[in-house]
Design a protein around this motif. Structure first.
Motif, PDB file in Angstrom:
ATOM      1  N   GLY A   1      91.841  41.260  61.799  1.00 59.46           N
ATOM      2  CA  GLY A   1      92.906  41.972  62.493  1.00 59.46           C
ATOM      3  C   GLY A   1      92.354  43.108  63.337  1.00 59.46           C
ATOM      4  O   GLY A   1      91.139  43.303  63.430  1.00 59.46           O
ATOM      5  N   PRO A   2      93.239  43.878  63.970  1.00 59.60           N
ATOM      6  CA  PRO A   2      92.798  44.974  64.825  1.00 59.60           C
ATOM      7  C   PRO A   2      92.102  46.078  64.049  1.00 59.60           C
ATOM      8  O   PRO A   2      92.300  46.229  62.840  1.00 59.60           O
ATOM      9  CB  PRO A   2      94.115  45.475  65.445  1.00 59.60           C
ATOM     10  N   ALA A   3      91.275  46.834  64.752  1.00 58.44           N
ATOM     11  CA  ALA A   3      90.583  47.963  64.149  1.00 58.44           C
ATOM     12  C   ALA A   3      91.595  49.013  63.701  1.00 58.44           C
ATOM     13  O   ALA A   3      92.692  49.109  64.263  1.00 58.44           O
ATOM     14  CB  ALA A   3      89.585  48.563  65.134  1.00 58.44           C
ATOM     15  N   VAL A   4      91.236  49.782  62.706  1.00 54.98           N
ATOM     16  CA  VAL A   4      92.111  50.836  62.197  1.00 54.98           C
ATOM     17  C   VAL A   4      91.308  52.118  62.046  1.00 54.98           C
ATOM     18  O   VAL A   4      90.078  52.123  62.102  1.00 54.98           O
ATOM     19  CB  VAL A   4      92.724  50.457  60.826  1.00 54.98           C
ATOM     20  N   ARG A   5      92.023  53.198  61.862  1.00 52.37           N
ATOM     21  CA  ARG A   5      91.404  54.482  61.519  1.00 52.37           C
ATOM     22  C   ARG A   5      91.894  54.852  60.124  1.00 52.37           C
ATOM     23  O   ARG A   5      93.095  54.848  59.871  1.00 52.37           O
ATOM     24  CB  ARG A   5      91.777  55.572  62.516  1.00 52.37           C
ATOM     25  N   VAL A   6      90.972  55.148  59.227  1.00 47.86           N
ATOM     26  CA  VAL A   6      91.355  55.547  57.879  1.00 47.86           C
ATOM     27  C   VAL A   6      91.084  57.033  57.701  1.00 47.86           C
ATOM     28  O   VAL A   6      90.229  57.611  58.382  1.00 47.86           O
ATOM     29  CB  VAL A   6      90.620  54.727  56.799  1.00 47.86           C
TER      30      VAL A   6
END
Length: 212
Positions: free
Chosen positions: A46-51
């Motif tokens: 899936g798309p990149a995320v920011r945690v």
């Protein structure tokens, strides 16, 4: 070795309330400069995320030796997490489930194993606790991010890390509840719930997206 295994067997995960306290988003966080969100390209395609590093928790989860099969003990260890993710303070938010290993063995193999274990945890949470699968992303770090860098072979590095997925730059949540479930109470600030006994460090409550 036997002593280390005994200590690991006695390891207890935090309860649901403590997990909520660790993962629930705040408007302005704890005092001091907050850690910048970490960009991750999850292994689920899936798309990149920011945690949010400050809104993360490490959990001990027992798997069968050299596999991603959850043991009976692991199902008990994951109960608090399942309860926490179903609780109102975390509703409407997405989380990254990441597997970590120690440095024993090949790096590529450990990375695949850590990903398989993260997927097993997600599947268990979805099947047992009814967590919407869209809320959970998975990633396998392998030995790349040890909890104790000075002891890469230590058992403490074997863990499952759960982290809050940060809102995108527009301020919107990446996970959106179905229309029928979009209510103000779904995204209530956890600090307003006295039963959680949270310390808000005198921070202002989070404004709910549906507020006027």
């Amino acid at each position: 070795m036997e002593r280390a295994e005994a200590e690991e067997a006695r390891a207890a995960n935090p309860g649901a309330t403590a997990i909520i306290r660790s993962l629930a988003p705040f408007a302005d966080g704890n005092p001091g400069a907050p850690a910048r969100p970490l960009a991750v390209s999850p292994d689920d395609g899936g798309p990149a995320v920011r945690v949010v590093p400050a809104r993360s928790i490490d959990l001990t989860v027992f798997f069968a030796y050299d596999s991603a099969r959850l043991t009976p003990e692991a199902r008990i260890q994951l109960e608090p997490l399942g309860e926490a993710l179903r609780a109102e303070p975390l509703a409407g938010h997405g989380f990254l489930i990441a597997g970590h290993t120690d440095a024993a063995g090949g790096r590529a193999y450990n990375r695949r194993l850590s990903l398989a274990r993260a997927r097993a945890v997600k599947a268990h949470l979805v099947e047992t606790y009814g967590i919407a699968p869209e809320r959970l992303r998975v990633h396998g770090w392998g030995p790349a991010r040890p909890k104790d860098p000075d002891a890469p072979l230590s058992r403490v590095n074997r863990r499952v890390e759960v982290s809050l997925i940060a809102p995108d730059r527009s301020g919107a949540l990446r996970f959106v509840l179905p229309v029928a479930d979009r209510t103000c109470t779904d995204l209530a600030d956890p600090r307003l719930r006295t039963d959680l006994d949270l310390d808000d460090f005198r921070a202002a409550p989070t404004q709910r997206p549906c507020a006027e």
